[in-house]
Design a protein around this motif. Sequence first.
Motif, short mmCIF file in Angstrom:
data_model
loop_
_atom_site.label_atom_id
_atom_site.label_comp_id
_atom_site.label_asym_id
_atom_site.label_seq_id
_atom_site.Cartn_x
_atom_site.Cartn_y
_atom_site.Cartn_z
N ALA A 22 0.84 -1.20 0.00
CA ALA A 22 0.00 0.00 0.00
C ALA A 22 0.88 1.26 0.00
N ALA A 23 1.91 1.26 0.82
CA ALA A 23 2.83 2.41 0.86
C ALA A 23 3.50 2.61 -0.49
N ARG A 24 3.91 1.52 -1.11
CA ARG A 24 4.54 1.60 -2.43
C ARG A 24 3.61 2.24 -3.45
N GLN A 25 2.31 1.96 -3.32
CA GLN A 25 1.31 2.50 -4.24
C GLN A 25 0.79 3.87 -3.80
N GLY A 26 1.27 4.37 -2.67
CA GLY A 26 0.81 5.67 -2.18
C GLY A 26 -0.58 5.65 -1.59
N VAL A 27 -1.01 4.48 -1.12
CA VAL A 27 -2.34 4.32 -0.54
C VAL A 27 -2.24 4.51 0.98
N PRO A 28 -3.07 5.39 1.55
CA PRO A 28 -3.04 5.55 3.01
C PRO A 28 -3.39 4.24 3.72
N VAL A 29 -2.66 3.95 4.79
CA VAL A 29 -2.88 2.74 5.58
C VAL A 29 -3.15 3.15 7.02
N PHE A 30 -4.18 2.56 7.59
CA PHE A 30 -4.54 2.80 8.99
C PHE A 30 -4.53 1.45 9.70
N THR A 31 -3.80 1.37 10.81
CA THR A 31 -3.67 0.12 11.55
C THR A 31 -4.43 0.22 12.87
N LEU A 32 -5.50 -0.55 12.96
CA LEU A 32 -6.26 -0.64 14.21
C LEU A 32 -5.54 -1.60 15.14
N SER A 33 -5.38 -1.22 16.38
CA SER A 33 -4.76 -2.12 17.34
C SER A 33 -5.64 -2.22 18.57
N THR A 34 -6.11 -3.42 18.83
CA THR A 34 -6.99 -3.65 19.98
C THR A 34 -6.37 -4.62 20.98
#
Length: 145
Positions: A22-34
Amino acid sequence: MVIDRGLHEVPGADIPGIVEEAARQGVPVFTLSTGGRTDEEAFFEAVRETLPLDPPLGTFRRVWDALSDSVWGGLHALETPRVVIVWPDARPVADAHGDFWIALDILRDLVATLAEARYNGGRPTQVSVCVAPASSSGEEAPAEG
């Protein structure tokens, strides 16, 4: 690696590759951590800490519809054609019930409605949600609050 729209259960070992792609493609990534918890309190806290929210969520009450609307508005306001959300410490999707089922249902709804022109004013966002079961450390996280 192809990052498809939808809600996908993936092995935890795949999460770093998904984030990297995703980073390589410039796509924002959000990581949920529970922390392996899938109860309402943990999910709301992870969403508040991680995802863009519009309008902001209050901290005193937890209302699922408000969370859904807020996340939808926040992702839509990004004005990006694609978004990736990863939840690397959840539970197996097949075991979804209670709060976990509601959380997954909200994520599925975001995927569907943000992609539909009739809901987003002609500005679709392709959302990919990747859910990975928490690594088994021998202890069971509670499925519900």
